[in-house]
Design an enzyme around this catalytic site. Structure first.
Site, PDB file in Angstrom:
ATOM      1  N   ASP A 271       3.819   2.143   3.558  1.00  0.00           N
ATOM      2  CA  ASP A 271       3.484   3.481   4.032  1.00  0.00           C
ATOM      3  C   ASP A 271       2.724   4.291   2.994  1.00  0.00           C
ATOM      4  O   ASP A 271       3.241   4.545   1.907  1.00  0.00           O
ATOM      5  CB  ASP A 271       4.777   4.206   4.405  1.00  0.00           C
ATOM      6  CG  ASP A 271       4.534   5.663   4.725  1.00  0.00           C
ATOM      7  OD1 ASP A 271       3.617   5.951   5.506  1.00  0.00           O
ATOM      8  OD2 ASP A 271       5.255   6.517   4.186  1.00  0.00           O
TER       9      ASP A 271
ATOM     10  N   ASP B 136      -3.000   8.211   6.615  1.00  0.00           N
ATOM     11  CA  ASP B 136      -1.606   7.765   6.594  1.00  0.00           C
ATOM     12  C   ASP B 136      -1.403   6.517   7.443  1.00  0.00           C
ATOM     13  O   ASP B 136      -1.508   6.560   8.665  1.00  0.00           O
ATOM     14  CB  ASP B 136      -0.711   8.896   7.104  1.00  0.00           C
ATOM     15  CG  ASP B 136       0.755   8.506   7.146  1.00  0.00           C
ATOM     16  OD1 ASP B 136       1.152   7.603   6.377  1.00  0.00           O
ATOM     17  OD2 ASP B 136       1.501   9.090   7.940  1.00  0.00           O
TER      18      ASP B 136
END
EC number: 3.4.23.5
Length: 383
Positions: free
Chosen positions: A81, A268
């Site tokens: 992530d 992201d």
């Protein structure tokens, strides 16, 4: 309704101090997508308030892959992530009453010869509650690369059903140390400091071609076979998340006026959508002809994809075009197919702030250049 997401399985190719991990497609529930606004509101509001605690969640998109921790290695599936910085996994010391721990792999420090006790308290605040535990130290292996003496968190409490039934055990953050809980050096920092990769960057290639390889995550390298043309780089505005200036947003070649003087954006990998201010996204989805249901845009008929306009996001003076086939998600659940807008509204009270998630990353090969503090985009080769 299920959303397409991308799942990262362990499969590695090591080339000249670089690591490439292939990716595959998976799906996640539509309900999970609706938690995006709450997740990001908490995450960015905390940053705006001056805290260093990253707040993230992963129900809407999951890149997860196999790593091992300890000697001998204990296997875990972790989300890779770019919207957080810490590594955490469930602990064997987690009470059996915590369902998320009970249903996932748990780290047993007593079974590792390279474990070093630390014990510092560790907490991350999520929208659904706090993940808490304590810090430990051990070796972490990703593919053939072993990071020694990595600090990570053993979770003894995990909030909400999102963690209970997640396909992953924990999270491996790829953002900056400045937002790392307890200022713990992220795994990629230690890959660099220990000389495990020769280049100070990592890159994502994601495929949306049904039945094809889902993509790859490369540590320390750029795969020139996965994109065409030049890579356009934009400097970071903050060394926190991968944040930069977004110049404009256009619909069918005409500026939508969303940015005014400028917008800021975060790239992201932990978000499947493109998210922006609620008012702007609502106007966008209505202009595209989507019906707004529970905060998301739903098209009445998937055949409209052929009639929708392109949208364009301008970064570093370059126009990055998204076609309807790239920003509309065609998803099937219980035998029924629906088409959803890839744009989600969020309320952050931070002005013109956007999140470029997988809808964007799948169209544009993305380079996260830690050494030069920049993000790069190039047209991805699909198929």
């Amino acid at each position: 309704m299920k959303l397409l997401i991308l799942t990262l399985f362990l499969a590695t190719i090591v080339l000249a101090q670089a690591l490439t991990v292939p990716l595959n497609f998976h799906q996640a529930s539509r309900e999970s997508r609706r938690r995006v606004p709450q997740k990001w509101s908490n995450r960015l509001s905390a940053l705006n308030a001056g805290t260093t605690i990253p707040i993230s969640d992963f129900e809407d998109a999951q890149y997860y892959g196999a790593i091992t921790i300890g000697t001998p290695g204990q296997a875990f599936k972790v989300v890779f992530d770019t919207g957080s910085s810490n590594l955490w996994i469930p602990s064997k010391k987690c009470p059996i009453t915590v369902v998320a721990c009970d249903l996932h792999n748990k780290y047993n420090s007593g079974a590792s010869s390279t474990y070093v006790a630390n014990g510092t308290d560790f907490t991350i605040q999520y929208g659904s509650g706090a993940m808490s535990g304590f810090v430990s130290q051990d070796s972490v292996t990703v593919g053939s690369l072993t990071v020694k003496d990595q600090l990570f968190a053993e979770a003894t409490a995990e909030p909400g059903i999102a963690f209970d039934f997640a396909k992953f055990d924990g999270i491996l953050g790829l953002a900056f140390q400045s937002i790392s809980v307890n200022s713990i050096p992220p795994v990629f920092y230690n890959m660099l400091s220990q000389g495990l990769v020769s280049s100070t960057l990592f890159s994502f290639w994601l495929s949306r071609t049904p039945g094809a390889n889902g993509g790859e995550l490369s540590f320390g390298s750029i795969d020139n076979t996965k994109y065409t043309g030049d890579i356009t780089y934009v400097p970071l505005t903050n060394e926190t998340y991968w944040e930069f200036v977004m110049d404009d947003f256009a619909i069918d070649g005409q500026s939508a006026g969303f940015c005014g003087t400028t917008c800021h954006a975060i790239c992201d990998s932990g978000t499947s959508l493109i998210a922006g201010p609620m008012a702007d996204i609502t106007a966008l989805n209505e202009k595209l002809g989507a019906v707004i249901l529970n905060g998301e845009g739903v098209f009445s008929d998937c055949s409209v994809i052929n009639t929708l306009p392109n949208v364009t996001i301008t970064v570093a003076g370059r126009e990055f075009v998204l076609t309807p086939k790239e920003y509309v998600l065609e998803v099937t659940e219980f035998g029924k197919t629906e088409c959803l807008s890839g744009f989600m509204g969020i309320e952050l009270n931070m002005g013109n702030f956007w999140i470029l998630g997988d809808v964007f990353i799948s169209a544009y090969y993305t380079v996260f250049d830690f050494g030069n503090k920049q993000v790069g985009f190039a047209t991805a080769i699909q198929g």
